[in-house]
Design an enzyme around this catalytic site. Sequence first.
Site, short mmCIF file in Angstrom:
data_model
loop_
_atom_site.label_atom_id
_atom_site.label_comp_id
_atom_site.label_asym_id
_atom_site.label_seq_id
_atom_site.Cartn_x
_atom_site.Cartn_y
_atom_site.Cartn_z
N ASN A 93 0.40 -1.11 0.34
CA ASN A 93 -0.04 -0.20 -0.23
C ASN A 93 1.06 1.50 0.04
O ASN A 93 1.27 1.91 0.95
CB ASN A 93 -1.24 -0.04 1.44
CG ASN A 93 -2.08 1.18 1.25
OD1 ASN A 93 -2.07 2.17 0.37
ND2 ASN A 93 -2.18 1.28 2.10
N TRP A 94 0.93 2.05 -0.99
CA TRP A 94 1.88 3.25 -1.39
C TRP A 94 1.63 4.44 -0.95
O TRP A 94 2.24 5.38 -0.47
CB TRP A 94 2.13 3.51 -2.92
CG TRP A 94 3.13 2.28 -3.69
CD1 TRP A 94 3.64 0.40 -2.60
CD2 TRP A 94 3.97 2.34 -4.83
NE1 TRP A 94 4.25 0.46 -3.92
CE2 TRP A 94 4.95 0.85 -4.88
CE3 TRP A 94 3.46 3.46 -5.38
CZ2 TRP A 94 5.28 0.67 -6.45
CZ3 TRP A 94 4.52 3.23 -6.79
CH2 TRP A 94 5.40 1.99 -6.83
N LYS A 95 0.19 4.07 -0.50
CA LYS A 95 -0.02 5.59 0.34
C LYS A 95 -0.26 6.70 -1.03
O LYS A 95 0.16 6.37 -1.88
CB LYS A 95 0.46 5.78 1.97
CG LYS A 95 0.11 4.70 2.28
CD LYS A 95 -0.19 4.89 3.99
CE LYS A 95 0.15 3.21 4.50
NZ LYS A 95 0.10 3.57 6.78
N HIS B 94 -9.45 1.33 4.69
CA HIS B 94 -8.00 1.38 5.09
C HIS B 94 -7.92 2.50 6.33
O HIS B 94 -9.93 3.55 6.18
CB HIS B 94 -7.50 2.10 4.68
CG HIS B 94 -6.05 1.91 5.21
ND1 HIS B 94 -5.35 3.18 6.02
CD2 HIS B 94 -5.14 1.20 5.10
CE1 HIS B 94 -3.94 2.66 5.92
NE2 HIS B 94 -4.35 1.74 5.66
N GLU C 163 -7.32 4.71 7.73
CA GLU C 163 -6.71 6.32 7.09
C GLU C 163 -8.36 6.83 6.61
O GLU C 163 -8.64 8.31 6.53
CB GLU C 163 -5.48 6.46 5.99
CG GLU C 163 -4.44 6.07 7.16
CD GLU C 163 -2.96 6.36 6.34
OE1 GLU C 163 -2.53 5.40 6.05
OE2 GLU C 163 -2.21 5.22 7.72
N GLU D 144 -5.74 -4.69 10.65
CA GLU D 144 -4.70 -3.83 10.61
C GLU D 144 -5.22 -3.33 12.00
O GLU D 144 -5.63 -2.31 12.41
CB GLU D 144 -4.95 -3.04 9.66
CG GLU D 144 -4.04 -3.40 8.69
CD GLU D 144 -3.62 -2.30 7.21
OE1 GLU D 144 -2.59 -2.82 7.18
OE2 GLU D 144 -4.35 -1.28 7.07
N GLY E 283 2.41 2.61 10.76
CA GLY E 283 3.19 3.49 10.85
C GLY E 283 3.76 3.70 12.17
O GLY E 283 4.40 4.94 12.09
N SER F 60 2.84 -2.06 10.90
CA SER F 60 4.88 -1.57 10.73
C SER F 60 5.54 -3.57 10.57
O SER F 60 6.06 -4.04 10.73
CB SER F 60 4.79 -1.60 12.19
OG SER F 60 4.53 -0.33 12.20
N GLY G 24 3.36 -1.35 4.37
CA GLY G 24 2.87 -0.10 4.24
C GLY G 24 4.26 0.64 3.61
O GLY G 24 4.95 1.05 3.13
N GLY G 25 4.34 1.50 5.31
CA GLY G 25 6.19 1.91 4.55
C GLY G 25 7.05 1.42 3.84
O GLY G 25 8.11 0.98 3.23
P1 PGA Z 1 2.04 0.28 7.41
O1 PGA Z 1 1.05 0.59 6.69
O2 PGA Z 1 3.44 -0.63 7.09
O3 PGA Z 1 3.50 1.79 7.65
O4 PGA Z 1 2.11 0.07 9.21
C1 PGA Z 1 0.36 -0.37 7.07
C2 PGA Z 1 -0.90 -0.01 6.16
O5 PGA Z 1 -1.28 1.37 6.30
O6 PGA Z 1 -1.57 -0.26 5.04
#
Ligand code: PGA
Length: 249
Positions: free
Chosen positions: A10-12, A95, A97, A167, A173, A212, A233-234
Amino acid sequence: MSRPKFVAGNWKMYGSLPTNASLLSAVKSGSSSLKAQIAVCVPYPYLAQAQAELAGSNIAWGAQDMSEYDKGAYTGEVSGSMLTDFGCRYVIVGHSERRSYYGDTDAVVASKFAAALKVGLTPILCVGETLAERESDITDKVVIRQLDVVIATSGVESLTKAVVAYEPVWAIGTGKTASPAQAQEVHALIRSHVATANAGVAAGLQILYGGSVKPGNAKELFGQPDIDGGLIGGASLVADDFIGICAAA
Ligand code: PGA
């Protein structure tokens, strides 16, 4: 039932044409011999680039959200059929966010999930509790509520065409990963809850862990009986890290 492992990036809201080009080509070559299913969910403007770079590879691509509507006067929105125009196989819905910053309620998420299925996209449905919810001991209640709205809208069989991602919001993050045991507990709860409606669907359902995930913790997480891969994500923005996680799967 043995379920294939799946790792989705997930590149966001990160990326640019040149950095994406090198990331995609590194991930493509670094993962060509891996057995796990792999996908990257990129920002909308880069779907054409992902399609051009990844067509014919073992990596699928998708988006991070979509409209619950088919078409219409919805300025700024993107429909599911627009995503399939660019060869998307997956779309993330719900998600945390989107839920917390953009007001995606359980009902909206359920509509997006249904809209994704309608155009043949595989929704990656995110569920998870906040830190306050975990501390109030209502993790189970929250996750089941998020899941049940989707089941009520689309039916339990719809989960045969979907992926669930657990999640915990406090782990996204933050560098704070749920321990493998903590994650497994919620994954098992999700699977047993689905099993009360349909045991066969539950047995085949891919449930990813997200929050994470790094190459160093992926193997132990993915080794849990009900964890079928990860939503990353990251670490999905760093080719070596993402490839390392895919290798762990
Ligand atoms: P993260 O994000 O790996 O940076 O914690 C995961 C996500 O939001 O899908």
